[in-house]
Design an enzyme around this catalytic site. Sequence first.
Site, mmCIF file in Angstrom:
data_model
loop_
_atom_site.group_PDB
_atom_site.id
_atom_site.type_symbol
_atom_site.label_atom_id
_atom_site.label_comp_id
_atom_site.label_asym_id
_atom_site.label_seq_id
_atom_site.Cartn_x
_atom_site.Cartn_y
_atom_site.Cartn_z
ATOM 1 N NE ARG A 155 -4.854 2.802 0.199
ATOM 2 C CZ ARG A 155 -5.880 2.049 0.585
ATOM 3 N NH1 ARG A 155 -7.120 2.442 0.310
ATOM 4 N NH2 ARG A 155 -5.684 0.932 1.239
ATOM 5 C CG ASP A 157 -2.076 0.942 1.151
ATOM 6 O OD1 ASP A 157 -1.943 1.968 0.474
ATOM 7 O OD2 ASP A 157 -3.124 0.651 1.763
#
Length: 513
Positions: free
Chosen positions: A423, A421
Site C-alpha cells: 500500500r 504490504d
Amino acid sequence: MTDDDSSNTSETILRKILESVEALKKEQESLAFKFDSYQAQNKEELKKLQEQLKPTTSNSKPTEIANKVIIDKTEEIQPKVSSEPSSSSKQSIYSDRLIILTTYPDQFGIKPISLKWGELDPIARGPIVASRHPKSIKIRNAIGAYGGSYCVYRALAVAMGALDPDHLPDFKNTEPSVEIGPHPQWENPDRIVSFDPFGHIATTCFANQISQGIDIRPTIAITKAHMKLAEIENSVKEGRLKIDGKVVLNDTGELNVVKAAVDPVWYLPGVAARFGIDEGLLRRALFEDTGGMYPELVTRPDLKVFLPPIGGLTVYIFGNPKNVSDASKKLTVRVHDECNGSDVFGSDICTCRPYLIFGMEECVKEAQNGGSGVIVYFRKEGRALGEVTKYLVYNARKRSTGGDTADNYFLRTENVAGVKDMRFQALMPDVLHWLGITKIDRMMSMSNMKYEAIVGSGIAIIERVPIPDELIPPDSRVEIDAKIADGYFSGGKVLSKEELTKVRGREWDDIQH
C-alpha cells in the site's frame, strides 16, 4: 552508495531509455511507411476499378453486380455507423487511423497543452488532456486514459461496437453537489501529486476548450446520498447514535452524506520524490512491469502526468463539508483500505468491517457535536497485493504446520507475494490536503504507516483511537496481535514472540475437501 555510483546508475538508466526511444522511433517510422504504401495502393486499385466500370454511353447504367462491387469496396474504406454493426464494420472501426504505438517530444504536429502543476489558478495550471480523440491526440499533455481501471471496459465497449470511439460526453447538470476548495495546499506542487485537485471542476474551468471539441473529462465527481447499514440501525436502536434529522435521519439509521469519487492522476516528478526515487527509474518500472503497456512513459519525458489504470478512492463526509477544513471545528477521520471479503461479505478473518463501522459511528457522533467526520476508502484490496494473492495467503496460513499463528502472520504473506504490504501510504495524505485538512482530532486507525505518512505531510493528529476489543472477531486475533507486535498503535499489551505462537486462528472444518 557514493555520489559517483548514483551518477553512473542514472546515466546507465538514461542511456537505456534513449536506446529504447530510438528503437521505437525506427519501428514506428517503418510501420508508417508500410501503412502509407498500402493506403496509396488501395486507393489506386479502387480508382482503376471505378474507371473500368464507367458506362460506355450516357444512357447506359452500371450493372447491379458492378454497382455492388463499388458499394462493397467503398464501404470497406469508409465504414457506415450502425447501432448494430456487422462483424466487418466492427473490424473497420480504426480503418482510417494510423496505429500510433508511441509519440516523441519533437515529433511533427505534437504540441501538448501547457500544464503547470501546483498553480492555484486552474486556468494558469491548465487542463489534464489524456484522450486520443482526433481533436485531442496532438495536444495531449498526459499519458494513459481516463477512467482508471475502467478504461479497459471502455475499450471493450468500443471493440464491440457499443460505444463510438469518438464519443464526447454531455456534462450538463453533472457539476459537484457541494463546493470543495480551493485550499492553500492546492498550490503546493508537493502536497497533492496522486490526483488532479481541479478534477471535480474541470468541466466549468475548461468549458471553452471543451466547446471546441477537446476531450477534457472530470477525474473527480461529488454528489449527495443516503446510506443504510444494519449496524448503524442497531446503534440507533441501542441508543449509541441519536436521531438529529440532519446526519442521522430516522430510526432506521439512515445517514445523510456527501461523497466524492476520485480517479488517480499522477504527477510523476512528485510521485517519484514522494517515494525517494529517480523519475526515470519510476517511468522505466511502470513501463517494464506492466507489460510495456504505456511506451510514452519512456518516449515522452516531457509529459509529466500519468493516469494509471488502477482503482481510485471514495470520500464520505458526515456533517457540514465546510467544517472539514475549519481547524476550529473537531474532525474525526478513518482512512480505510478496501477489503471486499470483510467490508462487503462479513468475513471474520480480519477486523476491516468492524473497524470501518466503528469509525463511521464516531464520524457521525463528531458531526452531531458540531464538527465533522470523514471516511476515505481506498481501492487497495489485500494491502494492494490483490484478492487472489490474499486468498492464497489465507490457504497457506490455514495449512501451516502448527496452525494459523500470529508469529507467522506476515511471513506467510511474504512467502507468497515477496513483500508483506504494497500500500505504501506515501500518496495517501493527498486526499486529506485536497479537503483542506490541517489537523485531525481523532484518527480511527492503528496503522503506524498511515500515521507517519499523515504527520510527515504536515497534518497534526491529536488522538489515535484503536478498535475496541469487543469488536474484534475471534478469528482475527491472529491479524490484530501480529500487527500490534509489528508496531501498530494500541493501548493494550504487546505480545512477545513466544506469546504470538500461542495466538491461533480457527482451523478449516473441511480441510481435506
